[in-house]
Design a protein around this motif. Structure first.
Motif, PDB file in Angstrom:
ATOM      1  N   ALA A 145       0.812  -1.232   0.000  1.00  0.00           N
ATOM      2  CA  ALA A 145       0.000   0.000   0.000  1.00  0.00           C
ATOM      3  C   ALA A 145       0.848   1.286   0.000  1.00  0.00           C
ATOM      4  O   ALA A 145       0.577   2.201  -0.800  1.00  0.00           O
ATOM      5  N   PRO A 146       1.907   1.399   0.844  1.00  0.00           N
ATOM      6  CA  PRO A 146       2.716   2.620   0.767  1.00  0.00           C
ATOM      7  C   PRO A 146       3.412   2.777  -0.582  1.00  0.00           C
ATOM      8  O   PRO A 146       3.513   3.882  -1.116  1.00  0.00           O
ATOM      9  N   ASN A 203       1.495  10.856   5.812  1.00  0.00           N
ATOM     10  CA  ASN A 203       1.747   9.819   6.819  1.00  0.00           C
ATOM     11  C   ASN A 203       2.344  10.354   8.114  1.00  0.00           C
ATOM     12  O   ASN A 203       2.820   9.569   8.939  1.00  0.00           O
ATOM     13  N   LYS A 204       2.331  11.660   8.275  1.00  0.00           N
ATOM     14  CA  LYS A 204       2.880  12.316   9.479  1.00  0.00           C
ATOM     15  C   LYS A 204       4.309  11.852   9.764  1.00  0.00           C
ATOM     16  O   LYS A 204       4.652  11.483  10.891  1.00  0.00           O
ATOM     17  N   LEU A 205       5.105  11.817   8.725  1.00  0.00           N
ATOM     18  CA  LEU A 205       6.511  11.454   8.880  1.00  0.00           C
ATOM     19  C   LEU A 205       7.341  12.719   8.759  1.00  0.00           C
ATOM     20  O   LEU A 205       6.896  13.704   8.157  1.00  0.00           O
ATOM     21  N   GLU A 252      12.574  10.820   7.408  1.00  0.00           N
ATOM     22  CA  GLU A 252      12.018   9.461   7.457  1.00  0.00           C
ATOM     23  C   GLU A 252      11.441   9.075   6.100  1.00  0.00           C
ATOM     24  O   GLU A 252      11.694   7.983   5.593  1.00  0.00           O
ATOM     25  N   ALA A 253      10.656  10.001   5.539  1.00  0.00           N
ATOM     26  CA  ALA A 253      10.033   9.718   4.247  1.00  0.00           C
ATOM     27  C   ALA A 253      11.096   9.610   3.155  1.00  0.00           C
ATOM     28  O   ALA A 253      11.002   8.768   2.270  1.00  0.00           O
ATOM     29  N   LEU A 301      14.209   8.540   3.332  1.00  0.00           N
ATOM     30  CA  LEU A 301      14.906   7.246   3.362  1.00  0.00           C
ATOM     31  C   LEU A 301      14.074   6.185   2.658  1.00  0.00           C
ATOM     32  O   LEU A 301      14.585   5.392   1.877  1.00  0.00           O
ATOM     33  N   ALA A 302      12.774   6.176   2.937  1.00  0.00           N
ATOM     34  CA  ALA A 302      11.898   5.161   2.360  1.00  0.00           C
ATOM     35  C   ALA A 302      11.698   5.381   0.866  1.00  0.00           C
ATOM     36  O   ALA A 302      11.828   4.461   0.064  1.00  0.00           O
ATOM     37  N   VAL A 331      12.814   2.676   8.556  1.00  0.00           N
ATOM     38  CA  VAL A 331      11.841   3.634   8.029  1.00  0.00           C
ATOM     39  C   VAL A 331      10.588   3.651   8.905  1.00  0.00           C
ATOM     40  O   VAL A 331       9.904   2.641   9.053  1.00  0.00           O
ATOM     41  N   GLY A 332      10.342   4.795   9.513  1.00  0.00           N
ATOM     42  CA  GLY A 332       9.145   4.950  10.331  1.00  0.00           C
ATOM     43  C   GLY A 332       9.129   4.097  11.585  1.00  0.00           C
ATOM     44  O   GLY A 332       8.070   3.894  12.184  1.00  0.00           O
ATOM     45  N   ALA A 350       5.558   4.338  13.015  1.00  0.00           N
ATOM     46  CA  ALA A 350       4.693   5.200  12.191  1.00  0.00           C
ATOM     47  C   ALA A 350       3.839   4.370  11.228  1.00  0.00           C
ATOM     48  O   ALA A 350       3.990   3.158  11.145  1.00  0.00           O
ATOM     49  N   MET A 351       3.010   5.031  10.512  1.00  0.00           N
ATOM     50  CA  MET A 351       2.191   4.485   9.427  1.00  0.00           C
ATOM     51  C   MET A 351       1.331   3.303   9.867  1.00  0.00           C
ATOM     52  O   MET A 351       1.212   2.303   9.164  1.00  0.00           O
ATOM     53  N   ARG A 361      -1.731   2.987   9.922  1.00  0.00           N
ATOM     54  CA  ARG A 361      -2.909   2.718   9.070  1.00  0.00           C
ATOM     55  C   ARG A 361      -2.592   1.688   7.986  1.00  0.00           C
ATOM     56  O   ARG A 361      -3.485   1.065   7.436  1.00  0.00           O
ATOM     57  N   TYR A 362      -1.297   1.520   7.672  1.00  0.00           N
ATOM     58  CA  TYR A 362      -0.938   0.525   6.668  1.00  0.00           C
ATOM     59  C   TYR A 362      -0.767  -0.877   7.251  1.00  0.00           C
ATOM     60  O   TYR A 362      -1.079  -1.865   6.627  1.00  0.00           O
ATOM     61  N   ASP A 381       0.575  12.587  16.915  1.00  0.00           N
ATOM     62  CA  ASP A 381       1.669  12.327  15.966  1.00  0.00           C
ATOM     63  C   ASP A 381       1.441  11.038  15.158  1.00  0.00           C
ATOM     64  O   ASP A 381       2.297  10.639  14.372  1.00  0.00           O
ATOM     65  N   ASP A 382       0.267  10.407  15.345  1.00  0.00           N
ATOM     66  CA  ASP A 382      -0.113   9.196  14.619  1.00  0.00           C
ATOM     67  C   ASP A 382       0.977   8.114  14.704  1.00  0.00           C
ATOM     68  O   ASP A 382       1.335   7.494  13.703  1.00  0.00           O
ATOM     69  N   ARG A 383       1.502   7.920  15.909  1.00  0.00           N
ATOM     70  CA  ARG A 383       2.533   6.895  16.118  1.00  0.00           C
ATOM     71  C   ARG A 383       2.047   5.900  17.151  1.00  0.00           C
ATOM     72  O   ARG A 383       1.270   6.257  18.047  1.00  0.00           O
TER      73      ARG A 383
END
Lengths: 131, 300
Positions: free
Chosen positions: A72-73, A98-100, A104-105, A107-108, B172-173, B195-196, B198-199, B263-265
């Motif tokens: 999905a990402p 994604n509130k990163l 962080e974003a 790197l991905a 990552v995250g 993080a993330m 929701r995924y 912070d959605d974490r």
């Protein structure tokens, strides 16, 4: 520990990242994209190697295409590739959604684009004026 | 950048606290490298394009001759028209004008902590003196007593001094810090900020936490807990070895997870202790999400 304090560390001189951030990802138009549950199925056409002729081709199987399943990402990042946005803009959007943090974003997304380029799904086109 | 006032600069600052050093920096500078256990202190901060700050620190028992050190460096950098750094009390250093950027090399010896700190600030396009002053003035060694503050990459933890950070992973995250308390009984504390959600979090947090249990651990007490106003879940499990059964001592594991909507974490804490008769969170442990969360076991 004492005595190590009389050397001064050297600053970094790397410049490749700004160039990468300024590139624009373009999807390979020959690639077929199909949405599946929780992601996307990418079908990449393959070119038959010149050396793969009979009798070698009778022994070695060759597939006309290769399939990659994106999560999905990954699908969200590929959807952002519209041929207009730069890598930096895509990272910004992905980070915001994604509130990163940008880092962080980054790197991905940068790692993901490397894989997409290796697999022939995306090409990164440089735009020197935007750097 | 250069037109911003010092108050504006201070408002936009973030703080990093790592292995005995504490400093402020613009929020857009993120740590790319943080020194590990038994390594000389080092932190490299980057913005989205360039490396902006390098920080090196170490214990030096005698005060070094910083003026001489930076005079020698100035001679080495004479092709960059290196000049002496001025205007930052207590700091020695030089300023080099390189093509497309200015680089400040600065150093300070903190007598009380016997700590030598060396900094390189890189300013693409030109120096921002106020920012430079604020950043350099904020650098200081942390205290040698009481709980230890760890603050980097969006995660803030106040841990008892007995707990040493043995590993830090930044996938990552997903930031993971592992602490260990040596001595008897030894204990391990793992703190994750993920993080993330929701995924990947497709089920309630409680179910996910139960699923994460390693093999052999049997559930004990569990239930909802308040985590600074956020609803969380706590779970205590234990595992018996053959010898442990004889001695009446088990391997205990205490876990807590909560989701911070700001912070959605997802924050997940695991505390594991061997050869113990029971387990509870270490006194004084605190993890910050959008607010400080004190770890006190409230599940009966």
């Amino acid at each position: 520990m004492a005595g190590a304090g009389n050397k001064v560390p050297a600053p970094d001189r790397g410049t490749s990242l700004p160039r990468l951030l300024a590139t624009v990802p373009h999807k390979n138009t020959a690639v077929k994209l199909r949405r599946v549950r929780d992601g996307m199925l990418v079908t990449i056409p393959m070119t038959r190697p010149r050396w793969l002729v009979p009798p070698l081709s009778w022994i070695l199987p060759f597939s006309q295409f290769r399939q990659v399943r994106l999560d999905a990402p990954g699908t969200a990042v590929l959807d952002l590739c519209d041929g207009q946005r730069t890598v930096e803009q895509i990272i910004d959007t992905f980070a915001g959604e994604n509130k990163l943090s940008f880092r962080e974003a980054q790197l991905a997304v940068v790692q993901f684009f490397r894989e997409l380029v290796q697999r022939g799904i995306v090409a990164l086109v440089g735009t020197p004026g935007r750097e | 950048m250069s037109t911003r006032s010092i108050q504006t600069v201070q408002q936009e600052l973030d703080q990093t606290c790592w292995r005995g050093i504490r400093f402020s920096h613009p929020a857009e500078w993120t740590p790319a490298i943080l020194s590990g256990r038994n390594e000389p202190g080092r932190c490299i901060l980057v913005d989205r394009r360039f490396q902006r700050m390098q920080l090196h620190w170490e214990i030096v028992h005698r005060p070094p001759d910083l003026t001489r050190m930076y005079d020698e460096l100035r001679k080495e950098h004479k092709q960059f028209a290196a000049s002496r750094l001025t205007g930052v009390p207590g700091w020695s250093g030089i300023v080099c004008t390189e093509p497309g950027r200015q680089v400040v090399h600065a150093g300070k010896y903190f007598q009380a902590a016997q700590c030598l700190v060396r900094v390189i600030l890189t300013a693409p396009g030109g120096r921002h003196r106020q920012l430079e002053q604020v950043v350099l003035a904020s650098i200081r060694p942390t205290g040698q007593r009481g709980p230890v503050l760890w603050k980097a990459l969006g995660l803030t933890v106040v841990a008892p001094r007995a707990f040493e950070l043995i590993s830090s992973r930044n996938l990552v995250g997903r930031i993971t810090w592992e602490f260990r308390r040596s001595g008897r009984p030894p204990a391990e504390l793992t703190i994750e900020r993920i993080a993330m959600g929701r995924y990947w979090l497709k089920k309630p947090l409680t179910e996910w936490l139960i699923e994460q249990q390693p093999k052999g651990f049997r559930p004990g007490r569990q239930g909802p807990v308040d985590c600074g106003g956020h609803g969380g879940h706590e779970l205590a499990t234990r595992r018996w070895s053959l010898l442990g059964q004889v001695l009446g001592r088990a391997e205990h594991r205490l876990e807590r997870a909560w989701r911070c909507p700001a912070d959605d974490r997802i924050y997940r804490l695991t505390y594991q202790q061997r050869w113990a008769s029971e387990i509870d969170w270490p006194a004084g442990l605190e993890v910050h999400c959008c607010r400080p969360v004190k770890l006190i076991s409230s599940v009966v």
